[in-house]
Design a protein around this motif. Structure first.
Motif, PDB file in Angstrom:
ATOM      1  N   GLY A 283       0.826  -1.212  -0.080  1.00 59.98           N
ATOM      2  CA  GLY A 283       0.231   0.059   0.071  1.00 59.98           C
ATOM      3  C   GLY A 283       0.798   1.217   0.058  1.00 59.98           C
ATOM      4  N   ALA A 284       2.151   1.165   0.463  1.00 66.04           N
ATOM      5  CA  ALA A 284       3.029   2.313   0.530  1.00 66.04           C
ATOM      6  C   ALA A 284       3.859   2.381  -1.021  1.00 66.04           C
ATOM      7  CB  ALA A 284       4.074   2.281   1.729  1.00 66.04           C
ATOM      8  N   GLY A 285       3.640   1.781  -1.911  1.00 66.92           N
ATOM      9  CA  GLY A 285       4.219   1.775  -3.057  1.00 66.92           C
ATOM     10  C   GLY A 285       5.046   0.621  -3.555  1.00 66.92           C
ATOM     11  N   VAL A 286       5.095  -0.529  -2.469  1.00 66.64           N
ATOM     12  CA  VAL A 286       6.053  -1.408  -3.089  1.00 66.64           C
ATOM     13  C   VAL A 286       5.599  -2.418  -4.123  1.00 66.64           C
ATOM     14  CG1 VAL A 286       7.151  -3.904  -2.117  1.00 66.64           C
ATOM     15  CG2 VAL A 286       6.992  -1.856  -0.815  1.00 66.64           C
ATOM     16  N   VAL A 287       6.335  -2.479  -5.362  1.00 63.87           N
ATOM     17  CA  VAL A 287       6.152  -3.134  -6.609  1.00 63.87           C
ATOM     18  C   VAL A 287       6.690  -4.320  -6.576  1.00 63.87           C
ATOM     19  CG1 VAL A 287       5.352  -0.781  -7.768  1.00 63.87           C
ATOM     20  CG2 VAL A 287       7.473  -1.754  -7.724  1.00 63.87           C
ATOM     21  N   LYS A 288       7.689  -4.808  -5.912  1.00 65.30           N
ATOM     22  CA  LYS A 288       8.291  -6.045  -6.001  1.00 65.30           C
ATOM     23  C   LYS A 288       8.866  -6.497  -4.624  1.00 65.30           C
ATOM     24  CE  LYS A 288      12.935  -6.653  -6.858  1.00 65.30           C
ATOM     25  NZ  LYS A 288      14.024  -6.996  -6.437  1.00 65.30           N
ATOM     26  N   MET A 289       8.850  -7.728  -4.461  1.00 62.24           N
ATOM     27  CA  MET A 289       9.385  -8.218  -3.190  1.00 62.24           C
ATOM     28  C   MET A 289      10.280  -9.616  -3.571  1.00 62.24           C
ATOM     29  SD  MET A 289       7.322  -9.756   0.147  1.00 62.24           S
ATOM     30  CE  MET A 289       8.067 -11.082   1.272  1.00 62.24           C
ATOM     31  N   ASN A 290      11.529  -9.454  -2.839  1.00 60.98           N
ATOM     32  CA  ASN A 290      12.579 -10.631  -3.063  1.00 60.98           C
ATOM     33  C   ASN A 290      12.210 -11.906  -2.597  1.00 60.98           C
ATOM     34  OD1 ASN A 290      13.721  -8.407  -4.585  1.00 60.98           O
ATOM     35  ND2 ASN A 290      15.851  -9.039  -3.809  1.00 60.98           N
ATOM     36  N   ILE A 291      12.363 -12.767  -3.121  1.00 56.23           N
ATOM     37  CA  ILE A 291      12.178 -14.294  -2.519  1.00 56.23           C
ATOM     38  C   ILE A 291      13.023 -15.077  -2.826  1.00 56.23           C
ATOM     39  CG2 ILE A 291      10.557 -15.998  -2.269  1.00 56.23           C
ATOM     40  CD1 ILE A 291       8.345 -14.353  -3.366  1.00 56.23           C
ATOM     41  N   ASP A 292      13.883 -15.659  -1.922  1.00 52.49           N
ATOM     42  CA  ASP A 292      14.867 -16.805  -1.855  1.00 52.49           C
ATOM     43  C   ASP A 292      14.927 -17.826  -1.039  1.00 52.49           C
ATOM     44  OD1 ASP A 292      17.387 -17.700  -2.982  1.00 52.49           O
ATOM     45  OD2 ASP A 292      18.536 -16.416  -1.828  1.00 52.49           O
ATOM     46  N   THR A 293      15.002 -17.533   0.347  1.00 48.10           N
ATOM     47  CA  THR A 293      15.111 -18.431   1.306  1.00 48.10           C
ATOM     48  C   THR A 293      13.867 -19.536   1.354  1.00 48.10           C
ATOM     49  OG1 THR A 293      16.104 -16.938   2.675  1.00 48.10           O
ATOM     50  CG2 THR A 293      15.066 -18.741   3.755  1.00 48.10           C
ATOM     51  N   ASP A 294      12.583 -19.299   1.256  1.00 49.70           N
ATOM     52  CA  ASP A 294      11.603 -20.260   1.026  1.00 49.70           C
ATOM     53  C   ASP A 294      11.354 -20.734  -0.260  1.00 49.70           C
ATOM     54  OD1 ASP A 294      10.553 -18.960   3.417  1.00 49.70           O
ATOM     55  OD2 ASP A 294       9.288 -17.670   2.848  1.00 49.70           O
ATOM     56  N   THR A 295      11.885 -20.345  -1.357  1.00 51.84           N
ATOM     57  CA  THR A 295      11.802 -21.026  -2.543  1.00 51.84           C
ATOM     58  C   THR A 295      13.193 -22.140  -2.444  1.00 51.84           C
ATOM     59  OG1 THR A 295      12.973 -19.351  -3.627  1.00 51.84           O
ATOM     60  CG2 THR A 295      10.521 -19.449  -4.049  1.00 51.84           C
ATOM     61  N   GLN A 296      14.118 -21.616  -1.908  1.00 49.38           N
ATOM     62  CA  GLN A 296      15.138 -22.738  -1.843  1.00 49.38           C
ATOM     63  C   GLN A 296      14.641 -23.892  -1.049  1.00 49.38           C
ATOM     64  OE1 GLN A 296      18.521 -20.938  -0.147  1.00 49.38           O
ATOM     65  NE2 GLN A 296      19.266 -19.824  -1.798  1.00 49.38           N
ATOM     66  N   TRP A 297      13.847 -23.622  -0.011  1.00 46.27           N
ATOM     67  CA  TRP A 297      13.280 -24.791   1.011  1.00 46.27           C
ATOM     68  C   TRP A 297      12.408 -25.509   0.245  1.00 46.27           C
ATOM     69  CZ3 TRP A 297      14.172 -28.060   4.624  1.00 46.27           C
ATOM     70  CH2 TRP A 297      13.125 -28.892   5.046  1.00 46.27           C
ATOM     71  N   ALA A 298      11.450 -24.918  -0.465  1.00 47.47           N
ATOM     72  CA  ALA A 298      10.569 -25.475  -1.280  1.00 47.47           C
ATOM     73  C   ALA A 298      11.174 -26.482  -2.292  1.00 47.47           C
ATOM     74  CB  ALA A 298       9.732 -24.445  -2.183  1.00 47.47           C
ATOM     75  N   PHE A 299      11.967 -26.012  -3.045  1.00 48.75           N
ATOM     76  CA  PHE A 299      12.737 -26.889  -3.977  1.00 48.75           C
ATOM     77  C   PHE A 299      13.404 -28.174  -3.414  1.00 48.75           C
ATOM     78  CE2 PHE A 299      15.732 -28.636  -7.013  1.00 48.75           C
ATOM     79  CZ  PHE A 299      15.113 -28.048  -8.502  1.00 48.75           C
TER      80      PHE A 299
END
Length: 401
Positions: free
Chosen positions: A321-337
């Protein structure tokens, strides 16, 4: 250093008008093309097509994300399996995706046995991964942003090599190889940080590449950047710093940029409640810039969210809501893989103990179980499923049609 899930925001309105678009294309040509374009996605601007998105199409996409209130998952990858999982997920949730290369990830794609003198392996591997995306992205039918992650001052030769590749690609196709690059000079004094970013943005703007810059520090550790013991005061960026960066970078003709501002975000693994996020900092920064500019836009800055570990969905969506248009994801996708691979091994454990012999008989072959494609596919499916959940949290579902 890193601010998790990007990358991109744009400077002054004049800098991003069609007449001041990236590169050397004339405004008349741009307007003529826009008039004849047919929309590929009902809910997105006509400039945004399936495949790699760069230049004005990327700024249009990010403007749409800000206006509609969603953020794009920016996912760190390490090879074609994780790249493909990103695009598969995007096709499933019906939204854009940002495929993000780190310096270490690029080196891994090239091969860890290769000498990385002068960042040659990191450069070659990142370029190879980008070319893979260019070849296959359209087949997934979604917009894909090609981004690179944290680049500290000592790593700038890596970006220099990638910029050369984009310049060569632009000369041949009119588009850069990469959509955007992040320069993480948050360890340097503010003035030096922004001065270096400005010098690179001048080069990026000529070929349609966006700049993501970082202010403050993202806590925790990721891909060789360790801020576990950083002074907590550095985890929170001040509105005056954001405005200074905005004002300086907006001076670059045709420049496009996003801001990774620190508001308590961290990398790594943390249980919910153990991270003290203060996304109000983003709202305060937007208000400060708006007042300084005297503009009507209450979100003049496009922010990116680095270090989402341990963040609640409520905090994430409040930041959007404050104007964030992208969020980084790494830790959770490493675990998921890994979890997908682990589950495959558990399911077929007794068929994976030798080439011959399994519960069906001592002479039964196991090739169809230990084929690496099977376990890697299990990892892809699990990673894609986790990204669909991330897209739901980011309100990035069904934003194409």
């Amino acid at each position: 250093m890193k601010l998790a899930v990007t990358t991109l925001f744009i400077g002054s309105a004049a800098a991003f008008s069609p007449a001041a678009s990236f590169g050397v294309r004339s405004s008349a040509l741009n307007m003529a093309e826009t008039a004849t374009e047919t929309k590929a996605f009902a809910k997105l601007p006509a400039t945004v097509k399936p495949g790699v998105v760069t230049g004005k199409a990327l700024t249009d996409l990010l403007d749409n994300a800000k206006a509609q209130g969603y953020a794009i998952p920016g996912v760190n990858i390490v090879g074609s399996n994780s790249i493909n999982a990103c695009m598969e997920a995007a096709a499933k949730y019906g939204g854009p995706i940002m495929v993000t290369f780190s310096k270490g990830g690029g080196q891994f794609i090239c091969g860890k046995s290769v000498d990385n003198k002068n960042d040659q392996a990191s450069i070659a591997g990142t370029i190879a991964g980008a070319k893979h995306v260019h070849e296959v992205a359209k087949l997934y039918g979604v917009p894909v942003v090609l981004h690179t992650d944290h680049c500290q001052k000592a790593w700038l030769p890596w970006i220099d090599g990638l910029l050369t590749a984009s310049e060569e690609h632009f000369a041949k196709t009119g588009e850069p190889l990469f959509s955007s690059h992040m320069l993480d000079l948050s360890e340097e004094p503010l003035e030096e940080n922004i001065a270096i970013c400005k010098s690179y943005l001048e080069k990026f703007a000529k070929v349609g590449i966006l700049l993501e810059f970082e202010l403050g520090v993202t806590g925790g550790e990721e891909d060789g950047v360790d801020n576990s013991d950083v002074d907590s005061s550095r985890l929170y960026t001040q509105p005056e710093e954001v405005y200074y960066a905005y004002e300086q970078l907006s001076q670059v003709p045709g420049g496009a940029f996003t801001c990774a501002a620190s508001f308590g975000n961290v990398h790594g693994v943390y249980a919910p409640g153990n991270v003290d996020l203060q996304p109000i900092i983003l709202y305060n920064s937007q208000k400060y810039i708006q007042e300084k500019l005297g503009c009507e836009d209450d979100k003049p800055m496009k922010f990116v969210f680095h270090g989402g570990s341990g963040s609640s969905v409520e905090d994430i969506q409040y930041a959007i809501g404050a104007g964030v248009v992208k969020m980084n994801i790494d830790t959770d996708t490493q675990w998921a893989f890994w979890d997908g691979v682990r589950g495959y091994e558990a399911k077929y454990h007794d068929y994976l103990q030798g080439q011959i012999g399994n519960p069906e008989g001592p002479d039964k072959p196991n090739k169809k179980y230990y084929d690496p494609r099977l376990m890697l596919r299990a990892g892809e499916e699990a990673m894609a499923a986790r990204l669909v959940k991330a897209a739901e949290d980011l309100k990035c579902v069904n934003v194409l049609n």
